[in-house]
Design an enzyme around this catalytic site. Structure first.
Site, short mmCIF file in Angstrom:
data_model
loop_
_atom_site.label_atom_id
_atom_site.label_comp_id
_atom_site.label_asym_id
_atom_site.label_seq_id
_atom_site.Cartn_x
_atom_site.Cartn_y
_atom_site.Cartn_z
N LYS A 181 0.86 -1.18 0.00
CA LYS A 181 0.00 0.00 0.00
C LYS A 181 0.90 1.23 0.00
O LYS A 181 1.71 1.43 0.90
CB LYS A 181 -0.91 0.00 1.23
CG LYS A 181 -1.73 1.26 1.34
CD LYS A 181 -2.82 1.15 2.37
CE LYS A 181 -3.56 2.47 2.49
NZ LYS A 181 -4.66 2.39 3.44
N GLU A 217 7.37 -6.63 1.35
CA GLU A 217 6.14 -6.52 2.15
C GLU A 217 5.22 -7.73 1.91
O GLU A 217 4.62 -8.26 2.84
CB GLU A 217 5.39 -5.23 1.81
CG GLU A 217 6.01 -3.96 2.38
CD GLU A 217 5.73 -3.79 3.88
OE1 GLU A 217 5.13 -4.69 4.49
OE2 GLU A 217 6.13 -2.74 4.41
N TYR A 277 -15.17 0.92 -6.93
CA TYR A 277 -16.44 1.62 -6.73
C TYR A 277 -17.33 1.49 -7.96
O TYR A 277 -18.50 1.84 -7.91
CB TYR A 277 -16.17 3.10 -6.40
CG TYR A 277 -15.28 3.24 -5.18
CD1 TYR A 277 -15.79 3.05 -3.90
CD2 TYR A 277 -13.91 3.49 -5.30
CE1 TYR A 277 -14.98 3.13 -2.78
CE2 TYR A 277 -13.09 3.58 -4.19
CZ TYR A 277 -13.62 3.40 -2.94
OH TYR A 277 -12.82 3.46 -1.83
N LYS A 279 -2.16 -1.46 -3.79
CA LYS A 279 -3.03 -0.29 -3.74
C LYS A 279 -2.20 0.97 -3.81
O LYS A 279 -1.24 1.07 -3.06
CB LYS A 279 -3.81 -0.35 -2.42
CG LYS A 279 -4.68 0.84 -2.16
CD LYS A 279 -5.30 0.72 -0.81
CE LYS A 279 -6.09 1.99 -0.53
NZ LYS A 279 -6.57 2.02 0.82
N SER A 287 -10.25 5.54 -4.81
CA SER A 287 -11.19 6.65 -4.99
C SER A 287 -10.72 7.68 -6.02
O SER A 287 -11.53 8.17 -6.81
CB SER A 287 -11.44 7.32 -3.64
OG SER A 287 -10.22 7.76 -3.07
C1 PBG Z 1 -7.04 3.74 5.32
C2 PBG Z 1 -7.59 3.49 3.95
C3 PBG Z 1 -7.50 4.39 2.91
C4 PBG Z 1 -8.14 3.79 1.82
C5 PBG Z 1 -8.63 2.57 2.24
N1 PBG Z 1 -8.27 2.38 3.56
C6 PBG Z 1 -6.94 5.75 2.85
C7 PBG Z 1 -5.64 6.02 3.44
O1 PBG Z 1 -4.78 5.15 3.58
O2 PBG Z 1 -5.42 7.19 3.79
C8 PBG Z 1 -8.27 4.45 0.49
C9 PBG Z 1 -9.22 3.86 -0.47
C10 PBG Z 1 -9.52 4.71 -1.62
O3 PBG Z 1 -8.90 5.77 -1.85
O4 PBG Z 1 -10.44 4.34 -2.37
N2 PBG Z 1 -6.83 2.69 6.14
#
Ligand code: PBG
Length: 350
Positions: free
Chosen positions: A222, A260, A340, A275, A301
């Protein structure tokens, strides 16, 4: 260049020009890749990758209250639902073939604190939602997010002390959160926090409490990404200070993603995730080659918002761009995609 070489080159050039003069018509071509693109039936037969509704996981936002759904301004077409309306949405999408949802809560500010204590309230928003969903649609797979940020007064994924994010103290809270979610009926818990050692700690605690069949979808690679902006709007969870670069990964690193992933697999992850997805297709591809575990990708998102914004302007064909984008993730090696667009795509693929 030697004189012999230059003479040979001149001869070759002369041959080419004379042959093009004497033979103006068709050059015989052995390979014509276009033969296999001639009709849709042919193209379907030789297609290497497929996008299926079964591959999709639908992220959903839940909030307190009744009878309301609020559109998220930076994510047009996505809503925060109160539980009753969330159940309607789940009942609607399961018959479309969507087999899994990922739940994210909007926590009122007065329930937030630095330790994210609301995250392990067994009567909190998420455990109540999980129980209700499993009762209403028992066969849908419910994936719960394990992280402190929606519950943190600081907007961070861990406990803050002197401007730093504590690791092991945070893992202890994440373990409590995962246990409460498992007890509520979550099928899979998904740590998205990037604290070191959390997958192992969660696996050990789940097993000790008898939740041996609750799976772990690990957000393994991530990245600290600007693509999460609209999600943080949705949950009101933007960091109050600084950024997440001391725990989420540096966008420049690929080998570290493998490290990781290896750690999460050793600690007991069932599925590993990359991600964001679109700017990290190379990482998805490398991880797919590295492990036999299912690989998930999170079409986040910001990726959603960019497509929506351009489509609203009439600058791109939304439907085609969505399918092409998700296909690129499958082609890179993703087995599963959190998106989404899941409901839209399920309807397109009907
Ligand atoms: C935080 C989390 C995030 C997302 C999913 N879980 C945001 C972040 O790490 O600040 C983002 C998902 C998205 O942007 O659609 N645990």
């Amino acid at each position: 260049m030697s004189s012999i070489e230059s003479v040979a080159l001149e001869q070759q050039a002369a041959q080419i020009s004379s042959s093009s003069q004497s033979e103006p018509s068709v050059t015989p071509l052995i390979h014509r890749p276009r033969r296999l693109r001639r009709t849709e039936t042919l193209r379907r037969m030789v297609r290497e990758t497929s996008l299926r509704v079964e591959d999709l996981i639908y992220p959903l936002f839940v909030m307190e209250g009744e009878g309301q759904r609020e559109e998220i301004p930076s994510m047009p077409g996505c809503y925060r639902y109160t539980l009753d309306l969330l159940l309607d949405e789940v009942k609607e999408v399961y018959p479309l073939g969507i087999g899994a949802i990922a739940l994210f809560p909007l926590i009122p500010y007065d329930q937030k604190d630095n330790a994210g204590s609301e995250s392990y309230n067994s009567n909190g928003l998420v455990p109540c939602a999980v129980r209700a969903i499993k009762q209403a649609v028992p066969d849908i797979l419910v994936i719960t997010d394990v992280a402190l940020d929606p519950y943190s007064s600081e907007g961070h994924d861990g406990i803050v002390q002197d401007g730093k994010i504590l690791n092991d103290e945070t893992v202890a809270v994440l373990v409590k959160q995962a246990l409460v979610q498992a007890e509520a009926g979550a099928d899979v818990v998904a740590p998205s926090d990037m604290m070191d050692g959390r997958v192992g700690a969660i696996r050990k605690a789940l097993d000790a409490e008898g939740w041996i069949n609750v799976g772990i979808l690990a957000y393994s690679a991530k990245y600290a990404s600007a693509y999460y902006g609209p999600f943080r709007d949705a949950l009101n969870s933007a960091p109050k200070f600084g950024d997440k670069k001391t725990y989420q990964m540096d966008a420049a690193n690929a080998r570290e993603a493998i490290k990781e992933v290896d750690l999460d697999i050793a600690e007991g992850a069932d599925i590993v995730m990359v991600k964001p997805a679109l700017a990290y297709l190379d990482i998805i591809c490398q991880i797919k080659q590295h492990t036999n575990l299912p690989v998930a990708a999170y079409n986040v998102s910001g990726e959603y918002a960019m497509i929506k914004a351009a489509a609203e302007q009439g600058w791109i064909d939304e439907k085609k761009v969505v399918l092409e984008t998700l296909m690129s993730m499958k082609r890179a090696g993703a087995d599963l995609i959190l998106t989404y667009f899941a409901k839209d795509v399920a309807l397109m693929l009907q």
